[in-house]
Write an enzyme that holds these catalytic residues in place. Sequence first.
Site, PDB file in Angstrom:
ATOM      1  N   GLY A  53      -1.423  78.024  88.684  1.00  0.00           N
ATOM      2  CA  GLY A  53      -2.232  78.426  87.531  1.00  0.00           C
ATOM      3  C   GLY A  53      -3.636  78.753  87.976  1.00  0.00           C
ATOM      4  O   GLY A  53      -4.040  78.384  89.078  1.00  0.00           O
ATOM      5  N   CYS A  80       1.234  74.596  94.035  1.00  0.00           N
ATOM      6  CA  CYS A  80      -0.188  74.935  93.993  1.00  0.00           C
ATOM      7  C   CYS A  80      -0.915  74.128  92.909  1.00  0.00           C
ATOM      8  O   CYS A  80      -1.046  72.917  93.038  1.00  0.00           O
ATOM      9  CB  CYS A  80      -0.348  76.441  93.816  1.00  0.00           C
ATOM     10  SG  CYS A  80      -2.000  76.998  94.220  1.00  0.00           S
ATOM     11  N   TYR A  81      -1.333  74.748  91.820  1.00  0.00           N
ATOM     12  CA  TYR A  81      -1.991  73.972  90.755  1.00  0.00           C
ATOM     13  C   TYR A  81      -1.084  72.829  90.304  1.00  0.00           C
ATOM     14  O   TYR A  81      -1.558  71.724  90.025  1.00  0.00           O
ATOM     15  CB  TYR A  81      -2.316  74.886  89.562  1.00  0.00           C
ATOM     16  CG  TYR A  81      -2.929  74.141  88.388  1.00  0.00           C
ATOM     17  CD1 TYR A  81      -4.289  73.871  88.338  1.00  0.00           C
ATOM     18  CD2 TYR A  81      -2.127  73.690  87.328  1.00  0.00           C
ATOM     19  CE1 TYR A  81      -4.846  73.176  87.275  1.00  0.00           C
ATOM     20  CE2 TYR A  81      -2.678  72.991  86.258  1.00  0.00           C
ATOM     21  CZ  TYR A  81      -4.039  72.740  86.236  1.00  0.00           C
ATOM     22  OH  TYR A  81      -4.576  72.040  85.179  1.00  0.00           O
ATOM     23  N   HIS A 167       2.878  79.019  97.962  1.00  0.00           N
ATOM     24  CA  HIS A 167       3.755  79.610  96.941  1.00  0.00           C
ATOM     25  C   HIS A 167       5.109  79.976  97.549  1.00  0.00           C
ATOM     26  O   HIS A 167       5.215  81.011  98.223  1.00  0.00           O
ATOM     27  CB  HIS A 167       3.097  80.858  96.341  1.00  0.00           C
ATOM     28  CG  HIS A 167       1.953  80.516  95.451  1.00  0.00           C
ATOM     29  ND1 HIS A 167       2.104  80.295  94.098  1.00  0.00           N
ATOM     30  CD2 HIS A 167       0.646  80.329  95.717  1.00  0.00           C
ATOM     31  CE1 HIS A 167       0.929  79.990  93.567  1.00  0.00           C
ATOM     32  NE2 HIS A 167       0.024  79.999  94.528  1.00  0.00           N
ATOM     33  N   GLU A 169       7.649  81.012  95.946  1.00  0.00           N
ATOM     34  CA  GLU A 169       8.346  82.015  95.124  1.00  0.00           C
ATOM     35  C   GLU A 169       8.042  83.447  95.539  1.00  0.00           C
ATOM     36  O   GLU A 169       8.789  84.356  95.196  1.00  0.00           O
ATOM     37  CB  GLU A 169       7.994  81.803  93.633  1.00  0.00           C
ATOM     38  CG  GLU A 169       6.563  82.139  93.219  1.00  0.00           C
ATOM     39  CD  GLU A 169       5.563  81.007  93.447  1.00  0.00           C
ATOM     40  OE1 GLU A 169       5.823  80.145  94.298  1.00  0.00           O
ATOM     41  OE2 GLU A 169       4.504  81.002  92.789  1.00  0.00           O
ATOM     42  N   SER A 221      19.553 102.852  71.815  1.00  0.00           N
ATOM     43  CA  SER A 221      18.542 103.846  72.198  1.00  0.00           C
ATOM     44  C   SER A 221      18.973 104.626  73.426  1.00  0.00           C
ATOM     45  O   SER A 221      18.394 105.655  73.747  1.00  0.00           O
ATOM     46  CB  SER A 221      17.217 103.140  72.498  1.00  0.00           C
ATOM     47  OG  SER A 221      17.325 102.419  73.714  1.00  0.00           O
ATOM     48  N   GLY A 222      19.973 104.097  74.143  1.00  0.00           N
ATOM     49  CA  GLY A 222      20.347 104.741  75.404  1.00  0.00           C
ATOM     50  C   GLY A 222      19.639 104.100  76.583  1.00  0.00           C
ATOM     51  O   GLY A 222      19.934 104.399  77.732  1.00  0.00           O
ATOM     52  N   GLY A 223      18.666 103.196  76.308  1.00  0.00           N
ATOM     53  CA  GLY A 223      17.989 102.458  77.385  1.00  0.00           C
ATOM     54  C   GLY A 223      18.914 101.366  77.926  1.00  0.00           C
ATOM     55  O   GLY A 223      19.983 101.111  77.355  1.00  0.00           O
ATOM     56  N   ASP A 225      18.727  98.008  78.055  1.00  0.00           N
ATOM     57  CA  ASP A 225      18.991  96.791  77.285  1.00  0.00           C
ATOM     58  C   ASP A 225      19.948  97.031  76.116  1.00  0.00           C
ATOM     59  O   ASP A 225      20.929  96.311  75.949  1.00  0.00           O
ATOM     60  CB  ASP A 225      17.678  96.183  76.762  1.00  0.00           C
ATOM     61  CG  ASP A 225      16.730  95.848  77.903  1.00  0.00           C
ATOM     62  OD1 ASP A 225      17.212  95.723  79.040  1.00  0.00           O
ATOM     63  OD2 ASP A 225      15.521  95.729  77.655  1.00  0.00           O
ATOM     64  N   SER A 226      19.661  98.051  75.305  1.00  0.00           N
ATOM     65  CA  SER A 226      20.542  98.249  74.141  1.00  0.00           C
ATOM     66  C   SER A 226      21.921  98.733  74.591  1.00  0.00           C
ATOM     67  O   SER A 226      22.935  98.414  73.962  1.00  0.00           O
ATOM     68  CB  SER A 226      19.916  99.193  73.110  1.00  0.00           C
ATOM     69  OG  SER A 226      19.836 100.502  73.600  1.00  0.00           O
ATOM     70  N   SER A 227      21.975  99.461  75.699  1.00  0.00           N
ATOM     71  CA  SER A 227      23.279  99.931  76.191  1.00  0.00           C
ATOM     72  C   SER A 227      24.138  98.765  76.664  1.00  0.00           C
ATOM     73  O   SER A 227      25.338  98.695  76.364  1.00  0.00           O
ATOM     74  CB  SER A 227      23.096 100.907  77.356  1.00  0.00           C
ATOM     75  OG  SER A 227      22.390 102.026  76.925  1.00  0.00           O
ATOM     76  N   LYS A 371      15.720  91.253  83.538  1.00  0.00           N
ATOM     77  CA  LYS A 371      16.188  92.642  83.653  1.00  0.00           C
ATOM     78  C   LYS A 371      17.256  92.826  84.739  1.00  0.00           C
ATOM     79  O   LYS A 371      18.257  93.507  84.526  1.00  0.00           O
ATOM     80  CB  LYS A 371      14.979  93.532  83.984  1.00  0.00           C
ATOM     81  CG  LYS A 371      15.236  94.995  83.782  1.00  0.00           C
ATOM     82  CD  LYS A 371      15.188  95.307  82.322  1.00  0.00           C
ATOM     83  CE  LYS A 371      15.175  96.754  81.997  1.00  0.00           C
ATOM     84  NZ  LYS A 371      14.854  96.956  80.579  1.00  0.00           N
TER      85      LYS A 371
END
Length: 515
Positions: A53, A80-81, A167, A169, A221-223, A225-227, A371
């Site tokens: 942080g 870290c923090y 870190h 990650e 929408s064809g994107g 996520d919705s697909s 994603k």
Amino acid sequence: MEQIIILDFGSQYTQVIARRVRECQVFSQILRYDTPASKLAELQPSGIILSGGPCSVYDKKAPHCDAGLWQLGIPILGICYGMQLMAHQLGGKVQRGDKREYGPAEIAIEKDTTLFREMAYEQQVWMSHGDKVTKLPDGFKTIAKSGNSPFAVIADDSRQLYGLQFHPEVHHTPNGKQVLSNFIHGICRCGRNWTMKSFIERSIEDIRARVGKDKVLLGLSGGVDSSVAAALLHKAIGKQLLCVFVNNGVLRKGEAEGVQKLFGRGLGIHLHYEDATKVFLRRLKSVEDPERKRKIIGRTFVEVFDNAAKKAASKARGYRFLAQGTTYPDVIESIPIAGNPAAMIKSHHNVGGLPKKMRFELLEPLRQLFKDEVREVGAQLGLPKEIVWRQPFPGPGLAVRILGEVTAERIAVLQEADWIIIDEMKKADLYYKIWQTFAVLLPVKSVGVMGDERTYENAVAIRAVHSVDGMTADWVRLPYDLLAKLSTRIINEVKGVNRVTFDISSKPPATIEWE
Ligand code: XMP
């Protein structure tokens, strides 16, 4: 389900930690730093990770966690923090650093620990901190040191509390994922249960149980996520799903036909196509202000979608559920801590959203997914690469890439130029490697010469950016030969364009879109 909980103290890397945990095939979720210990106990995570942080533990507004956390008996890893807070709250000492340690460092591991099981004693890591721990709390020992941090890794094995000053990650810590995996599998004793195959199986059961014999409506929408949401729901409930696809007139060339072909005829999904081009264009007439364009498109979309849904519903029994392709980053509550870039950089996603007061119950089958996980689900469900790996496209579409007024003629010019860019990027094997590439139609005309004639026509800008999440971006150094090909093709093939420019601005201070 086994899970690791990440408490977010406002680090720009919190989501990266959550993704790394999932890459270890363990479910993870991000909660606020001040989540009560009683709630954490109820959730029964196998382990807890405290993020980094931007604060110092001594800041007036420094985020502290519930002190009850240390008594839960659950393994905890502070990064870290998170490590400094652990030391501070348990009676150690943290000192304000006079200079920031930022960048690569070498740590030397001095004691055996599960955290570094089967790893070399020298490790390259990435540091980014101002304060540092100067005295350990009772029960802790030093596991590793770096030139600058005498307490680079600390541990209290009996309480299963661990701290890393670096870190793990980020990619700059080459073996960081192994350290996280050792914590998750070696110390928290998690199995490897989080896979997209198991997610799909579980989701299908959950969707069927929740929906029963009712019907579900989805705005397609064809994107990506919705697909993917459409494909998953279709697999679960078949014809009980109706997808509504609205053509708002500012889509890419061939998009409306492509969606109908793939989802309707190809996958056999029950699809309602609403061509609302005229109404959108009428309302956008003479509008030049970008935010007004967004508002008009957002509002019109809701209205058109609602009417289309009513029309569809009147033909059959009503629709009880509205499905949306919401993903995990949309759900995570952002921590408004000063200094956290993720909280400061504003983004305007999902402007074309749906009305808040809806008569539907919401169904969000991708709510838990990042994603990359959504893409994997899509691929496992058999969606083609063109959909699974497609570049993001803004809700208001080409309207925010046509600077100035949006007219049918200007849309046609931009669609052609944009299509050439997509085509050439695919041929150069670059399209799927780049976050976004597109054309922008500028609000200027410039003089040119074609044959013996003087022309006075439009200028188009090419935009190509690398980005991880759209929050920051760098322009792509496209090869000169490719730029030359794009310019030649656009000027020769798109009527009304006599000049092409290349946008070399990064975000910040520019944005990805021009409006
Ligand atoms: P900017 O232009 O803010 O874009 O750097 C960041 C990302 O968001 C997309 N974008 C939008 N997406 N509605 C959307 O759904 C919008 O109004 C909108 N504006 C920008 C943009 O394409 C980029 O991926």
